[in-house]
Design a protein around this motif. Sequence first.
Motif, PDB file in Angstrom:
ATOM      1  N   LEU A 165       2.427  -9.250  -2.448  1.00 36.52           N
ATOM      2  CA  LEU A 165       3.512 -10.217  -2.558  1.00 36.52           C
ATOM      3  C   LEU A 165       3.171 -11.155  -3.705  1.00 36.52           C
ATOM      4  CD1 LEU A 165       6.129 -11.458  -1.295  1.00 36.52           C
ATOM      5  CD2 LEU A 165       4.610 -12.881   0.115  1.00 36.52           C
ATOM      6  N   ASN A 200      -2.449  -7.311   0.998  1.00 36.28           N
ATOM      7  CA  ASN A 200      -2.913  -6.913   2.324  1.00 36.28           C
ATOM      8  C   ASN A 200      -3.963  -5.812   2.182  1.00 36.28           C
ATOM      9  OD1 ASN A 200      -3.302  -6.156   4.974  1.00 36.28           O
ATOM     10  ND2 ASN A 200      -1.238  -5.362   5.289  1.00 36.28           N
ATOM     11  N   GLU A 256      -0.097  -3.392   0.146  1.00 31.25           N
ATOM     12  CA  GLU A 256       1.068  -3.970  -0.513  1.00 31.25           C
ATOM     13  C   GLU A 256       0.782  -5.387  -0.988  1.00 31.25           C
ATOM     14  OE1 GLU A 256       5.924  -4.121   0.196  1.00 31.25           O
ATOM     15  OE2 GLU A 256       4.565  -3.739   1.886  1.00 31.25           O
ATOM     16  N   LEU A 301       3.857  -7.099   4.875  1.00 29.84           N
ATOM     17  CA  LEU A 301       3.148  -6.309   3.865  1.00 29.84           C
ATOM     18  C   LEU A 301       2.467  -5.117   4.522  1.00 29.84           C
ATOM     19  CD1 LEU A 301       1.390  -8.971   1.572  1.00 29.84           C
ATOM     20  CD2 LEU A 301       3.666  -7.951   1.352  1.00 29.84           C
TER      21      LEU A 301
END
Length: 302
Positions: free
Chosen positions: A291, A149, A289, A285
């Motif tokens: 994933l 993000n 951040e 997110l």
Amino acid sequence: MIGIGNIVALQHGAMTCRLAPDCGGSIASWTKQGAHGLINLFRPASFAAESSGSATDMACFPLVPFSNRIAGGRFTFQGRAVTLPPNLGFSHAIHGHGWTAPWTVDERSDRAARLSYHHPAGAWPWRYSAVQTIALDDDGLVMTLDLINESDSAMPAGLGLHPYFPKPPGTRVTTGLTGMWESDGNVLPRSRHPLPTRLDFPAGLAMDDSVILDHGFTGWNGQATVRWCGGVADGTSVSLLADGPFGHLIVYAPAGETFLCLEPVSHMTDAVNHPEEADAGVFVLAPGERLSGTVRFRVSSP
């Protein structure tokens, strides 16, 4: 539809993986030279498909920042209403953005490549980047997906892969599942039920013409195996081993086709519109951040 562009060929031992970065960061084919001929481990893109540049005609493509359908392309997240344009001829938004856009080859070697995609804010009001690392090793193919993000507010997020497997007569799929979402006429989740006895995937299910599916499954154990009987691939199998957020499996086996899809995904279909489901699988997110998830495709030959 986008052009397929240049092909990046990865090679290791008897295996070759051909990437089509310009065509949605797709894989065009993954093959292994067997004792009796060339084995297609993914359904290969045909010459016509490579000419057309459609990711849905490739061997595998990435799903970012969500998988499958968002009903009507509409949802609300943290008080913000979002409306996405439909794609693929549906009235829904489907499979995110990465599969419809070219990816950049950031790094490559003889047997591995790193691809990236950068999405500016627009109808999807968050800026993000996605990275695929695709590598051949002694056991098969390893794919890692990262979603970052890059906006200044929290973003709903999901990941997935959409591999196509050949489905000649005698194909069998084995995987651990406990439940299934029944779908409405728009292939959106309607009601969840225990796994039907007719779909005994844990015992190994013959994928004959009577098995027609476009469904999401729950209680997935992160493993699945496709095994072939007959022809040059007789006795060969490919096993998926998913690590990370891939808690759901989509099985797509359309009528009259010679392929099937086993899609490891992080969330249920239309998850952003089902906050009442405890295991819907939507990740949130924060700015900056990431994933990440990895799927290993292990090849076993007789």
